[in-house]
Scaffold this active site. Structure first.
Site, PDB file in Angstrom:
ATOM      1  N   HIS A 135       0.736  -1.429  -0.043  1.00 16.94           N
ATOM      2  CA  HIS A 135      -0.024   0.118   0.079  1.00 16.94           C
ATOM      3  C   HIS A 135       0.814   1.338  -0.119  1.00 16.94           C
ATOM      4  CE1 HIS A 135      -3.561  -2.177   0.524  1.00 16.94           C
ATOM      5  NE2 HIS A 135      -3.009  -2.955   1.544  1.00 16.94           N
ATOM      6  N   ASP A 172      -2.519 -10.936  -2.116  1.00 19.98           N
ATOM      7  CA  ASP A 172      -3.188 -10.250  -0.750  1.00 19.98           C
ATOM      8  C   ASP A 172      -4.682  -9.892  -0.977  1.00 19.98           C
ATOM      9  OD1 ASP A 172      -1.894  -8.501   2.036  1.00 19.98           O
ATOM     10  OD2 ASP A 172      -3.613  -7.651   0.911  1.00 19.98           O
ATOM     11  N   HIS A 174      -6.308  -7.169  -0.124  1.00 15.30           N
ATOM     12  CA  HIS A 174      -6.358  -5.566  -0.398  1.00 15.30           C
ATOM     13  C   HIS A 174      -5.591  -5.232  -1.587  1.00 15.30           C
ATOM     14  CE1 HIS A 174      -6.386  -6.074   4.202  1.00 15.30           C
ATOM     15  NE2 HIS A 174      -7.629  -5.331   4.130  1.00 15.30           N
ATOM     16  N   ASP A 265      -4.318 -12.421   4.022  1.00 18.44           N
ATOM     17  CA  ASP A 265      -5.482 -12.093   4.481  1.00 18.44           C
ATOM     18  C   ASP A 265      -6.504 -12.631   3.317  1.00 18.44           C
ATOM     19  OD1 ASP A 265      -4.369 -10.439   2.680  1.00 18.44           O
ATOM     20  OD2 ASP A 265      -4.552  -8.610   4.049  1.00 18.44           O
ATOM     21  N   TYR A 305      -3.889 -12.081   8.925  1.00 18.07           N
ATOM     22  CA  TYR A 305      -3.905 -11.607  10.286  1.00 18.07           C
ATOM     23  C   TYR A 305      -4.652 -12.865  11.220  1.00 18.07           C
ATOM     24  CZ  TYR A 305      -2.802  -7.690   7.819  1.00 18.07           C
ATOM     25  OH  TYR A 305      -2.330  -6.592   7.005  1.00 18.07           O
TER      26      TYR A 305
HETATM   27  N1  Q9C Z   1     -12.076  -3.235   7.866  1.00 20.92           N
HETATM   28  C1  Q9C Z   1      -2.287  -4.833   4.492  1.00 20.92           C
HETATM   29  O1  Q9C Z   1      -3.019  -6.171   4.594  1.00 20.92           O
HETATM   30  N2  Q9C Z   1      -7.735  -1.292   7.554  1.00 20.92           N
HETATM   31  N3  Q9C Z   1      -2.742  -4.075   4.935  1.00 20.92           N
HETATM   32  C2  Q9C Z   1      -9.167  -1.701   6.526  1.00 20.92           C
HETATM   33  C3  Q9C Z   1     -11.234  -2.563   6.800  1.00 20.92           C
HETATM   34  C4  Q9C Z   1      -6.569  -1.227   6.765  1.00 20.92           C
HETATM   35  C5  Q9C Z   1      -4.214  -3.865   5.171  1.00 20.92           C
HETATM   36  C6  Q9C Z   1     -10.239  -1.570   7.534  1.00 20.92           C
HETATM   37  C7  Q9C Z   1      -6.066  -2.745   6.129  1.00 20.92           C
HETATM   38  C8  Q9C Z   1      -4.622  -2.655   5.633  1.00 20.92           C
HETATM   39  C9  Q9C Z   1      -0.886  -5.153   4.250  1.00 20.92           C
HETATM   40 ZN    ZN Z   2      -4.045  -7.157   3.040  1.00 24.47          ZN
END
Ligand code: Q9C
Ligand code: ZN
Length: 715
Positions: A135, A172, A174, A265, A305
Site C-alpha cells: 500500500h 493479498d 487488499h 488475508d 491476520y
Molecule cells: N475493515 C495489509 O494487509 N484497514 N494492509 C482496513 C477495513 C486497513 C491492510 C479496514 C487494512 C490494511 C498489508
Molecule cells: Zn492485505
C-alpha cells in the site's frame, strides 16, 4: 540452489504503542506464527537461510521521495505521542521507534532474495517481513505499509540486473494501490491484483481498484485488477482467476522474474478478507506460478491476520517452492456467479491489450455504480451478498484441521524406461526405477491383449505396473514410462484398469496422438478421456472428448489453461495418465508444460507414457517437468489461429454445463441446438437477470453422468 528463506528477528520489534482497533492486527506475533509453523513442519530446515540486511537510502530512493524517507527516518527519535500524531496523518498506519529499522530490513530482505534468485544462488524463495509494503506510495505510508518492499525489488531487478519484464502477483486481499501507482505507466512491470472490493465499499475505497483501470500510456494493459464484489470467495474462484485471467496474460508477457505480494488475508478465517480459500490453495497458486520465468519466483509476505490460517498458508507456499507435490483440493470446484462476473469484466477490460484474450466473445457485465458522483464510496448495504450459500460454509476449524496430514512421497519422480536411460543426464534426485511387477501378474494383465504378447512389450508393462503401484501407494509421486509403439494402446488400457483396481476413483487420461479409448472401459464417470488430436471437436459424452491439437503455441496454451486444467480441477483426479501415442506432434517444451501443469491439480500423481522410440530429449523434458524443475520456454509465441479458438470455444460451450471450471463469464445462455453463439453485443443488451446474483446454483449435473465419487481412502 534450492529455496531461500529470508528473515531477521528485528522485524518483530515494530508494534502498536496505543489503542487502535484497526491497526492492532498487524502484530509481531504474525512473524512468530509463520516461522514457528515452518519449523514445526520441518520446512524451515530444508531452506537456505539468507540474512536480511537494511536497504540503503539509494535503494529506498528507487521508489520513494527523499523527503518521505527523511520523514520516516525522523520517527526513530520521536516519543509515543508524536508518533501517534504523525501516524494520524496517514490512513491505517502506525509508527514505532523501530519502524525505520524494520522497514529498511524488510526492503533489504526482499533485495537479498531477488539477488540470490537472479544470480543463481537459489531457485526461488520467501521473504518473511514486517512491515508489509504494497500500500505504500512514493511519499506516503498507507495500510500498515511504510516502504514498498515489492515495488523496490521490481525496480532493483530492472536497474541492477537489467531485467525487462517483471510480473507482480498480488494475492493479498487488499488492493496494492501503491504498487499500481508506482508502475501504472511502466510496461516492463505487469501488476496483477485481486482484492475485496464490494463495488467500492471496501477499504481503500478507490475507483481505480476496479477492473476497468488498466494502466496509463505505454503501461496500458500492464495493470490488471480483479475486484471481488462479494466476500466468501474460495479455492474455485481463486483458481478460475488464475486459469482464465492471470496465467494467459502471464504466459504472453513471458516474465523473467515473478514477485508475489504474498498476503494471506485472502485465506479462510482472516478477519479482514472474510474469504474462504484454504491454505492448500496457496500451494496450488504458487506451483502454478512456478511454471513461469524459469521458476524464478520470490514470495514476499504482505498481510495475513489470522495467525493459524497465516501460518498454514505460509507453510503451503514454502512446500510448493521446495518442489513438493501439492495437497489436492477438496470440495466442489465451481466458481460462483459473482466471481465469474468479475472475471468476465477484467477479461473484457484487458482484451484490447492481450492477444490471448482476443477473438473470444467478451462483454462486461453491467454492475451497479460503485461510487457516488463526488467520488466517495457508497455506504455498505445491509446484508451484502456473500458468495457462498450458508450451508456450504465449512467451519474454520474443519478447514484448518484437514491439513493435519499431507504425507509427501519419498520419491518425487521416477523414470521407468525400456531403452537405456543412462544418457538422460537427469537430476540426481530422480529415481531410475529398477523394479518390475512380478512376471505372473504382468502376464495376467497382458493376456487379453495381442499386442502385449511380445517380450519387449511385457518388459515395458512390468515396469509400468510397478511404477503405477508406487504412485498409488504413495511411495512415488510421478513417473515416466515407455512402451514399444505397437503396444501403446493396450499398455494404456491396462494402466487405466490397474489404476482403478489399485483404488483410484477418478483417472484423467490426456491422450495425444493416435490412441483410441478402449471400448470396454466403464463409462461411469471414473474415467475422463481427453484426446488431443483429430480433425474436429467430438464430445461423445461429458467424459469422452476429442479435439484437434492446436497448431500454434498460443492455441496450445489456451487449450492447456482454458480446457485441460479447468477440467482437471473439476474432475479432481487421483491419477493423471498422459499418453503420447503415434503421431502426437507435441514439441518437447509443449509436452513439458502439459506435464508440469497437470502435476498441480493432480497433487503430483502424474504418469506419462511414451513410445520407447521417442527421442531421449522428450523423456528428459518430461522427467524434469514432473520433478518440478524449470520449464523450457515456449517461445517464439505464436498467436492462436481462428480455427484453434473456434474449436476451444465450441468445446467450452458443450462442456461447461458439467465442467464448471471452464466458465469465464457469468450466466452464459444455455446453447440450444441450432443456436448461434451469442455475440458480445447481444450479451451487453441482455445482462444476466438483474443485479448481482446472491449465491449460485451449484453442482448442476446437466450431463447424464454422475457427480464425482467421494475422495478415495488411499493416500
Ligand atoms: N475493515 C495489509 O494487509 N484497514 N494492509 C482496513 C477495513 C486497513 C491492510 C479496514 C487494512 C490494511 C498489508
Ligand atoms: Zn492485505
Amino acid at each position: 540452489m534450492g529455496t531461500a528463506l529470508v528473515y531477521h528477528e528485528d522485524m518483530m520489534a515494530t508494534r502498536l504503542l496505543w489503542d487502535n482497533s484497526e491497526c492492532k492486527i498487524e502484530c509481531p506475533e504474525r512473524l512468530a506464527a509463520a516461522l514457528g509453523s515452518l519449523r514445526q513442519c520441518g520446512l524451515e530446515q530444508r531452506c537456505l537461510h539468507l540474512a536480511a540486511r537494511e536497504a540503503t537510502e539509494a535503494e529506498l530512493g528507487l521508489v520513494h521521495s527523499p523527503e518521505y524517507v527523511a520523514l520516516v527516518r525522523r520517527t526513530q527519535t520521536l516519543g509515543t505521542e508524536e508518533l501517534q500524531a504523525l501516524s494520524g496523518q496517514f490512513d491505517a498506519v502506525y509508527f514505532h521507534p523501530s519502524t525505520f529499522h524494520c522497514a529498511r530490513l524488510a526492503v533489504g530482505a526482499v533485495l537479498q532474495l531477488v539477488d540470490a534468485v537472479l544470480t543463481g544462488g537459489s531457485n526461488n524463495g520467501l521473504a518473511l517481513v514486517r512491515p508489509p509494503g504494497h500500500h505504500s506510495q512514493r511519499a506516503a505510508a498507507n495500510g500498515f505499509c511504510v516502504f514498498n518492499n515489492v515495488a523496490i525489488a521490481a525496480e532493483h531487478a530492472k536497474r541492477k540486473h537489467g531485467l525487462h519484464r517483471v510480473l507482480i502477483v498480488d494475492w493479498d486481499i487488499h488492493h496494492g494501490q501503491g504498487i499500481q501507482y508506482i508502475f501504472e505507466d511502466d510496461p516492463s512491470v505487469l501488476y496483477f491484483s485481486w482484492h475485496r472490493y464490494e463495488h467500492g465499499r471496501f477499504w481503500p475505497f478507490l475507483p481505480e481498484s476496479d477492473a476497468d483501470t488498466v494502466g496509463q500510456g505505454q503501461g496500458r494493459g500492464f495493470t490488471v485488477n480483479l475486484p471481488w464484489n462479494q466476500v466468501g470467495m474460495g479455492n474455485a474462484d481463486y483458481l478460475a482467476a488464475f486459469l482464465h485471467v492471470l496465467l494467459p496474460l502471464a504466459f504472453e508477457f513471458d516474465p523473467e522474474l515473478v514477485l508475489i505480494s504474498a498476503g494471506f488475508d485472502s485465506a479462510t478465517g482472516d478477519p479482514e478478507g472474510q474469504m474462504q480459500a484454504t491454505p492448500e490453495c496457496f500451494a496450488h497458486l504458487t506451483q502454478l506460478l512456478q511454471v513461469l520465468a524459469g521458476g524464478r519466483v520470490c514470495a514476499v509476505l504482505e498481510g495475513g491476520y489470522h495467525l493459524e490460517s497465516l501460518a498454514q498458508s505460509v507453510c503451503m507456499t514454502v512446500r510448493s517452492l521446495l518442489g513438493d507435490p501439492v495437497p489436492v483440493l477438496l470440495g466442489p470446484m465451481a466458481p460462483c456467479q459473482s466471481a465469474l462476473e468479475s472475471i468476465q469484466n477484467v477479461r473484457a477490460a484487458q482484451a484490447p491489450h492481450w492477444k490471448s484474450l482476443q477473438q473470444q466473445d467478451m462483454a462486461p457485465v453491467l454492475s451497479p455504480s460503485t461510487h457516488s458522483p463526488e467520488g466517495r464510496p457508497l455506504l455498505p448495504l445491509p446484508g451484502d451478498p456473500v458468495c457462498k450459500a450458508e450451508a456450504e460454509v465449512a467451519s474454520l476449524s474443519f478447514l484448518l484441521d484437514q491439513q493435519h496430514f499431507h504425507p509427501t512421497p519419498p520419491v518425487r519422480m521416477a523414470v521407468a524406461l525400456t531403452a537405456p536411460d543412462t544418457a538422460l543426464s537427469l537430476s540426481p534426485d530422480v529415481l531410475r526405477q529398477e523394479g518390475s511387477a512380478p512376471k505372473w501378474e504382468t502376464e495376467a494383465w497382458a493376456r487379453p491383449h495381442e499386442s502385449l504378447a511380445q517380450d519387449e512389450a511385457l518388459t515395458a508393462l512390468g515396469k509400468l505396473l510397478y511404477l503405477l503401484n508406487g504412485i498409488l501407494d504413495g511411495k512415488v509421486s510421478s513417473g515416466v514410462a515407455s512402451t514399444p509403439a505397437p503396444a501403446a494402446a493396450a499398455t494404456l488400457h491396462v494402466a487405466i484398469r490397474r489404476g482403478l483396481s489399485l483404488g483410484a476413483q477418478r483417472v484423467f487420461c490426456v491422450v495425444l496422438g493416435e490412441l483410441d479409448r478402449p471400448l470396454d472401459l466403464p463409462d461411469d464417470g471414473r474415467i475422463l478421456w481427453l484426446n488431443i488430436r483429430g480433425k474436429e471437436v467430438v464430445t461423445l459424452s461429458m467424459f469422452h472428448v476429442s479435439m484437434p491439437l492446436p497448431g500454434t503455441t498460443g492455441g496450445f496454451l489456451s487449450c492447456v489453461l482454458g480446457l485441460v486444467l479447468p477440467m482437471a480441477y473439476g474432475f479432481q483426479p487421483d491419477l493423471v495418465l498422459v499418453a503420447l501415442g503415434p503421431d502426437h506432434r507435441l514439441q518437447d517444451p509443449q509436452a513439458a508444460l502439459l506435464a508440469g501443469v497437470l502435476r498441480v491439480p493432480a497433487g503430483g500423481r502424474v504418469l506419462v507414457l511414451l513410445e520407447e522410440e521417442s527421442a531421449p530429449e522428450l523423456a528428459r523434458a518430461l522427467a524434469q517437468a514432473l520433478n518440478g524443475e524449470a520449464l523450457p520456454s515456449l517461445r517464439p509465441f505464436s498467436t492462436a489461429s481462428p480455427e484453434d479458438l473456434q474449436a476451444l470455444r465450441s468445446l467450452r460451450a458443450q462442456l461447461q454445463p458439467r465442467w464448471e471450471m471452464l466458465r469465464v463469464a457469468a450466466s452464459e445462455p444455455v446453447q440450444r441446438r441450432g443456436d448461434s453463439e451469442p455475440s458480445g453485443s447481444e450479451l451487453l443488451l441482455e445482462p444476466p437477470s438483474g443485479p448481482p446474483t446472491p449465491g449460485v446454483p451449484r453442482r448442476q449435473f446437466l450431463g447424464a453422468s454422475a457427480p464425482p465419487a467421494p475422495r478415495p481412502a488411499h493416500q
